[in-house]
Design an enzyme around this catalytic site. Structure first.
Site, PDB file in Angstrom:
ATOM      1  N   LYS A  41      29.788   6.019  68.845  1.00 37.24           N
ATOM      2  CA  LYS A  41      30.652   6.754  67.646  1.00 37.24           C
ATOM      3  C   LYS A  41      31.344   5.544  66.771  1.00 37.24           C
ATOM      4  O   LYS A  41      32.585   5.235  67.005  1.00 37.24           O
ATOM      5  CB  LYS A  41      31.633   7.786  68.163  1.00 37.24           C
ATOM      6  CG  LYS A  41      31.998   8.543  67.030  1.00 37.24           C
ATOM      7  CD  LYS A  41      32.502   9.950  67.552  1.00 37.24           C
ATOM      8  CE  LYS A  41      33.432  10.849  66.671  1.00 37.24           C
ATOM      9  NZ  LYS A  41      32.639  11.433  65.534  1.00 37.24           N
ATOM     10  N   GLU A  52      20.573  14.899  61.934  1.00 40.55           N
ATOM     11  CA  GLU A  52      21.592  15.524  62.171  1.00 40.55           C
ATOM     12  C   GLU A  52      22.317  15.808  60.984  1.00 40.55           C
ATOM     13  O   GLU A  52      21.984  15.295  59.905  1.00 40.55           O
ATOM     14  CB  GLU A  52      22.600  15.100  63.319  1.00 40.55           C
ATOM     15  CG  GLU A  52      23.022  13.545  63.038  1.00 40.55           C
ATOM     16  CD  GLU A  52      23.740  12.724  64.116  1.00 40.55           C
ATOM     17  OE1 GLU A  52      24.451  13.550  64.766  1.00 40.55           O
ATOM     18  OE2 GLU A  52      23.854  11.819  63.998  1.00 40.55           O
ATOM     19  N   TYR A 105      35.539   5.422  67.192  1.00 40.25           N
ATOM     20  CA  TYR A 105      36.807   6.298  67.130  1.00 40.25           C
ATOM     21  C   TYR A 105      36.192   7.716  67.553  1.00 40.25           C
ATOM     22  O   TYR A 105      35.171   7.694  68.258  1.00 40.25           O
ATOM     23  CB  TYR A 105      36.857   6.571  65.505  1.00 40.25           C
ATOM     24  CG  TYR A 105      35.900   7.203  64.865  1.00 40.25           C
ATOM     25  CD1 TYR A 105      34.730   6.753  64.579  1.00 40.25           C
ATOM     26  CD2 TYR A 105      36.041   8.729  64.629  1.00 40.25           C
ATOM     27  CE1 TYR A 105      33.628   7.244  64.010  1.00 40.25           C
ATOM     28  CE2 TYR A 105      35.019   9.359  64.071  1.00 40.25           C
ATOM     29  CZ  TYR A 105      33.905   8.720  63.653  1.00 40.25           C
ATOM     30  OH  TYR A 105      32.923   9.627  62.973  1.00 40.25           O
ATOM     31  N   LEU A 132      24.454  11.276  67.324  1.00 42.24           N
ATOM     32  CA  LEU A 132      25.369  11.267  68.152  1.00 42.24           C
ATOM     33  C   LEU A 132      25.229  12.402  69.095  1.00 42.24           C
ATOM     34  O   LEU A 132      24.991  13.527  68.611  1.00 42.24           O
ATOM     35  CB  LEU A 132      26.631  11.164  67.254  1.00 42.24           C
ATOM     36  CG  LEU A 132      27.937  11.308  68.151  1.00 42.24           C
ATOM     37  CD1 LEU A 132      28.331   9.527  68.181  1.00 42.24           C
ATOM     38  CD2 LEU A 132      29.330  11.914  67.250  1.00 42.24           C
TER      39      LEU A 132
HETATM   40  N1  PMP Z   1      27.103  14.141  64.549  1.00 41.93           N
HETATM   41  C1  PMP Z   1      27.819  13.103  64.097  1.00 41.93           C
HETATM   42  C2  PMP Z   1      27.041  11.974  62.950  1.00 41.93           C
HETATM   43  C3  PMP Z   1      29.139  13.360  64.053  1.00 41.93           C
HETATM   44  O1  PMP Z   1      29.888  12.515  63.177  1.00 41.93           O
HETATM   45  C4  PMP Z   1      29.766  14.383  64.696  1.00 41.93           C
HETATM   46  C5  PMP Z   1      31.300  14.385  64.543  1.00 41.93           C
HETATM   47  N2  PMP Z   1      32.039  13.718  65.548  1.00 41.93           N
HETATM   48  C6  PMP Z   1      28.859  15.294  65.510  1.00 41.93           C
HETATM   49  C7  PMP Z   1      27.540  15.065  65.415  1.00 41.93           C
HETATM   50  C8  PMP Z   1      29.651  16.284  66.178  1.00 41.93           C
HETATM   51  O2  PMP Z   1      30.128  15.576  67.339  1.00 41.93           O
HETATM   52  P1  PMP Z   1      31.197  16.460  68.330  1.00 41.93           P
HETATM   53  O3  PMP Z   1      30.711  17.722  68.346  1.00 41.93           O
HETATM   54  O4  PMP Z   1      31.810  15.595  69.135  1.00 41.93           O
HETATM   55  O5  PMP Z   1      32.265  16.719  67.217  1.00 41.93           O
END
Ligand code: PMP
Length: 285
Positions: free
Chosen positions: A148, A181, A33, A206
């Protein structure tokens, strides 16, 4: 106003947006997603999000259900049909429908769903301006967090644990005691030596699009930055702390567990970092 969803080639009312019981996303979390943030009815950083979606699909060997060039068209339609000025678009691709079996047929046809959400501007910016509390918890996730995927049970439990402890985000701690994270965001501190720190990009986190855009903006400033993870001891002595994600931009962290960051309010770098991020967003389409 009725909400309109895009499900496998059709635009439909929410009440008619139904998924087959044998969809592998439903039974195995076999899918990926993306969440796109919409500001002024424009998509923030569309291209990097699309690129990450295609990487996730490719890592799981899921074939895109629509042409790469059609994604923008359908996301824009969802923005228009749902009259989103500020909000999000959630897009999910699963491996598709097949009789329940761990292994899947070669010719399976992947499924796509796109839904939109309107968020008031006040709600969107509330935590970004006021900051949030964070609760730490064990990182129980699998070894491919760089994808993701829909495999989200550990972050679901972590976020729930955070909410039940008066916190908006959970920071995940690995076996060595380091923060990997957030449950749905990237974790940062400005350490006692004024070095901005976040984990390096490995399979255990991620690669955040907000992280990438913010770092692009940051390199024009004389702020020291190190891609290195931090632990509770570092948090205790940190001057400021933040989370970044598509839906939280750069949000200051006021407390981690019972540790007050600075004076427990957003620090002086919070508005500066938010501004750096906003200026670094090039692609609003
Ligand atoms: N880490 C995780 C585990 C996440 O789910 C997200 C949200 N997508 C992020 C980091 C931040 O990613 P982004 O800046 O692309 O939203």
């Amino acid at each position: 106003m009725s909400r309109i969803a895009f499900v496998n080639g059709q635009y439909c009312d929410y009440s008619d947006a139904l998924i087959h019981v044998d969809d592998r996303g439903y039974q195995f979390a076999d899918g990926v997603y993306e969440v796109f943030t919409i500001i002024d009815s424009c998509i923030i950083d569309f291209q990097p999000h699309l690129k990450r979606l295609f990487r996730s699909l490719s890592e799981l060997k899921i074939v895109t259900p629509i042409k790469k060039s059609a994604y923008l068209y359908h996301i824009r339609n969802i923005i228009k049909k749902n009259m989103i000025v500020t909000g999000t678009v959630y897009l999910q691709v699963t491996r598709g429908v097949a009789k329940r079996d761990f292994k899947y047929p070669k010719d399976i046809k992947s499924s796509i769903t796109i839904i939109g959400k309107v968020i008031s501007e006040d709600t969107f910016y509330k935590d970004i301006y006021n900051g949030i509390n964070v609760k730490t918890t064990k990182d129980l996730r699998w070894k491919r967090c760089d994808i993701k995927s829909l495999n989200l049970l550990p972050p679901v439990l972590a976020k729930q644990h955070a909410y039940e402890n008066n916190s908006k985000e959970a920071w995940l701690i690995d076996d060595a005691g380091f923060i990997t994270e957030g449950s749905s965001s990237t974790a940062w501190i400005l350490d006692k030596n004024d070095v901005l720190r976040t984990s390096s990009l490995k399979n255990n986190i991620l690669p955040g699009i907000t992280r990438e855009t913010f770092l692009k903006g940051l390199c024009k400033y004389k702020i020291k930055f190190k891609e290195t993870s931090f632990n509770i001891k570092d948090i205790r002595s940190a001057k400021e702390a933040f989370i970044t994600s598509a839906t939280t931009f750069v949000t200051p962290v006021n407390m981690v567990d019972n540790i007050k960051i600075g004076n427990g309010k957003p620090g002086k770098f919070a508005p500066i970092f938010l501004d750096i991020y906003k200026k670094a967003i090039k692609s609003k389409i």
